[in-house]
Design a protein around this motif. Sequence first.
Motif: not given
Length: 404
Positions: A172-191
């Motif tokens: 829905x967001x992509x189709x509406x043309x709403x862009x995003x800000x991405x911040x890669x934390x260079x981390x991974x989580x094990x749950x």
Amino acid sequence: MDELHDIVIVGGGLVGSSLAIALDGCGFRVALVEAALPRVSAQPSYDERNLALARASINALQSLGVWAHIDNHATPIERIHISRRGEFGAVHLDAAKLGLPAFGAVLPARELGNALLRRLDECSALDRVVPAKVTGIFPEPDTITLTVQEDGTERRLGTRLLVGADGTESFVRGNAGIEVQRTDYAQSAFVTTLTTERALDGIAYERFTDSGPVALLPLGQHRAGLVLTMPADDADRVAALDDASFLELVHERFGYRAGRLSRPGTRKPYPLARVLANSLTAPRTVLVGNAAQTVHPLGAQGFNLGLRDALSLSELLVQAIQDDADPGSPDLLARYVQRRQPDRDATTSFSDDLVRLMGNEFLPLRVMRSLAFSALDRLPPLKRRVALRGMGFRGDVSARALSR
């Protein structure tokens, strides 16, 4: 001919389902489109994901009639212990000493999902389109038309308001043309879930380390939920560890506050990133939950923040039906943004700042951190204020979240 609805919610996950329940019977014709076939899972899994629910979220789920279906699977969080390895400061929060019944509760995500499905089955006015996939979204002057694939056939749904509750990679967001800000934390989580030698007795631990935070959440008796965060470039090595080596790593990072740990469930790494939509709305379109913002799991704010999105939007829509107003009007969408922006900004910024602050190894900052932790631990009024904010009582709080 299109099936005309007032509101179509795309995404039947935890936030989308909560919104649908909140709107059931409000007077608008509401449809919930979900890709996965709804199925209650009765079999617990030892490696399942667990949620830390804020007190405000529990209040809201009680008001929505969801909590009654959880059957006492939730474990109250009565105390919180926050520390950083190698530093002298620590914060101890005790709900009873602060005049609070509990800070929140820990609940297997599966149990919340089951409760939401059971509550959805009770919704008499909701049109559930499932399993189905949205294949196209076509804006028109007064409506939005969706093409939906359901059981090999195509349906066309018209709506005056489209709600994107379809996750981090929102269609829905992509189709509406709403862009995003991405911040890669260079981390991974094990749950995962594990067994503790000593029962946690309602204590939730947040332990910061040079390699990332570790959280241990109470699940009753001698079970605990674990979130272990580490540098992304080390994730494959950790994923390949056997149980004994994995537990050794957890003890190295967390210590022995719960005694010896055993029986870890299966685990795999989840890359961590912050994804913020540049706008919460587009013409006749609104975003909630992870479609609007995906945050670091530190502080367990993801679902709690998304639920507050759903509650705020539902209250505005209930008022709109009472005023005979258009649910997709620019005025309503603007009021949604105005209401959600302060909480959203504060919560996402706090989460991001905390990740960076607690990961900084600059020596003067380490000393300042310890002093700040020690000072906070000695100021009950400030601790109560911090606790209430963490419990979801911030900004323009939904009436449902305030209910007891």
